[in-house]
Motif scaffolding. Sequence first.
Motif, PDB file in Angstrom:
ATOM      1  N   PRO A  26       9.670 -60.209 -58.159  1.00 47.05           N
ATOM      2  CA  PRO A  26      10.806 -59.353 -57.822  1.00 47.05           C
ATOM      3  C   PRO A  26      11.846 -60.125 -57.019  1.00 47.05           C
ATOM      4  CG  PRO A  26       8.902 -58.805 -56.478  1.00 47.05           C
ATOM      5  CD  PRO A  26       8.450 -59.835 -57.467  1.00 47.05           C
ATOM      6  N   GLY A  27      13.056 -59.558 -56.932  1.00 45.94           N
ATOM      7  CA  GLY A  27      14.141 -60.177 -56.182  1.00 45.94           C
ATOM      8  C   GLY A  27      15.470 -59.737 -56.749  1.00 45.94           C
ATOM      9  N   VAL A  32      15.845 -62.972 -61.044  1.00 47.75           N
ATOM     10  CA  VAL A  32      14.987 -62.488 -62.129  1.00 47.75           C
ATOM     11  C   VAL A  32      15.412 -63.122 -63.455  1.00 47.75           C
ATOM     12  CG1 VAL A  32      14.418 -60.430 -63.491  1.00 47.75           C
ATOM     13  CG2 VAL A  32      14.305 -60.352 -60.984  1.00 47.75           C
ATOM     14  N   LEU A  33      16.724 -63.187 -63.701  1.00 46.53           N
ATOM     15  CA  LEU A  33      17.211 -63.808 -64.933  1.00 46.53           C
ATOM     16  C   LEU A  33      16.907 -65.305 -64.966  1.00 46.53           C
ATOM     17  CD1 LEU A  33      20.607 -61.946 -65.414  1.00 46.53           C
ATOM     18  CD2 LEU A  33      18.415 -61.506 -66.548  1.00 46.53           C
ATOM     19  N   ARG A  34      16.987 -65.962 -63.812  1.00 49.62           N
ATOM     20  CA  ARG A  34      16.633 -67.387 -63.764  1.00 49.62           C
ATOM     21  C   ARG A  34      15.147 -67.583 -64.077  1.00 49.62           C
ATOM     22  NH1 ARG A  34      20.822 -67.621 -59.837  1.00 49.62           N
ATOM     23  NH2 ARG A  34      19.443 -67.106 -58.102  1.00 49.62           N
ATOM     24  N   ALA A  35      14.304 -66.645 -63.637  1.00 46.17           N
ATOM     25  CA  ALA A  35      12.870 -66.737 -63.947  1.00 46.17           C
ATOM     26  C   ALA A  35      12.637 -66.622 -65.451  1.00 46.17           C
ATOM     27  CB  ALA A  35      12.106 -65.646 -63.194  1.00 46.17           C
ATOM     28  N   VAL A  36      13.370 -65.738 -66.106  1.00 47.11           N
ATOM     29  CA  VAL A  36      13.265 -65.616 -67.570  1.00 47.11           C
ATOM     30  C   VAL A  36      13.751 -66.907 -68.218  1.00 47.11           C
ATOM     31  CG1 VAL A  36      14.055 -64.359 -69.611  1.00 47.11           C
ATOM     32  CG2 VAL A  36      13.480 -63.096 -67.520  1.00 47.11           C
ATOM     33  N   VAL A  77      15.538 -56.014 -57.656  1.00 46.16           N
ATOM     34  CA  VAL A  77      14.485 -55.644 -58.591  1.00 46.16           C
ATOM     35  C   VAL A  77      13.180 -55.642 -57.792  1.00 46.16           C
ATOM     36  CG1 VAL A  77      13.244 -56.321 -60.678  1.00 46.16           C
ATOM     37  CG2 VAL A  77      15.719 -56.713 -60.512  1.00 46.16           C
ATOM     38  N   SER A  78      12.531 -54.481 -57.697  1.00 47.05           N
ATOM     39  CA  SER A  78      11.285 -54.383 -56.932  1.00 47.05           C
ATOM     40  C   SER A  78      10.104 -54.847 -57.768  1.00 47.05           C
ATOM     41  CB  SER A  78      11.070 -52.941 -56.469  1.00 47.05           C
ATOM     42  OG  SER A  78      10.626 -52.141 -57.544  1.00 47.05           O
ATOM     43  N   GLY A  79       8.958 -54.923 -57.138  1.00 43.61           N
ATOM     44  CA  GLY A  79       7.748 -55.358 -57.825  1.00 43.61           C
ATOM     45  C   GLY A  79       7.243 -54.371 -58.863  1.00 43.61           C
ATOM     46  N   THR A  80       7.748 -53.136 -58.824  1.00 47.68           N
ATOM     47  CA  THR A  80       7.341 -52.137 -59.815  1.00 47.68           C
ATOM     48  C   THR A  80       8.456 -51.824 -60.806  1.00 47.68           C
ATOM     49  OG1 THR A  80       8.006 -50.337 -58.348  1.00 47.68           O
ATOM     50  CG2 THR A  80       5.705 -51.065 -58.226  1.00 47.68           C
ATOM     51  N   SER A  81       9.582 -52.516 -60.690  1.00 51.65           N
ATOM     52  CA  SER A  81      10.744 -52.238 -61.537  1.00 51.65           C
ATOM     53  C   SER A  81      10.543 -52.728 -62.965  1.00 51.65           C
ATOM     54  CB  SER A  81      11.999 -52.916 -60.985  1.00 51.65           C
ATOM     55  OG  SER A  81      12.420 -52.294 -59.803  1.00 51.65           O
ATOM     56  N   VAL A  82      11.261 -52.054 -63.867  1.00 51.67           N
ATOM     57  CA  VAL A  82      11.366 -52.503 -65.252  1.00 51.67           C
ATOM     58  C   VAL A  82      12.842 -52.790 -65.507  1.00 51.67           C
ATOM     59  CG1 VAL A  82      11.068 -51.910 -67.680  1.00 51.67           C
ATOM     60  CG2 VAL A  82       9.385 -51.130 -65.995  1.00 51.67           C
TER      61      VAL A  82
END
Length: 92
Positions: A26-27, A32-36, A77-82
């Motif tokens: 999350p973050g 998040v996009l950089r992780a993808v 973006v939380s740890g439970t987010s989609v």
Amino acid sequence: MATVEITRHLHRFFPALQAGSIQVEPGPVAEVLRAVDRLAPGFTDYVLDERGALRRHVALSIDGRVVVDRATLRDHVSGTSVVHVFQALTGG
């Protein structure tokens, strides 16, 4: 872990994302996009412009809410987010 859902039209450009759901830390949306992108190099080039903002024909939502901050991508973006990444349709 947050879940990122990628629409099928992106699978042909990024076969590494064909699983459909990707789990990332999350973050902020930008991170998040950089992780993808680390899983599918070139992904951020496709969805972000040269300033790092979402491209005009890309839409992104977090838990069903469309991301409003398309320029800095600071929405959390939380740890439970989609997160859903999809092609935005324009025209009429």
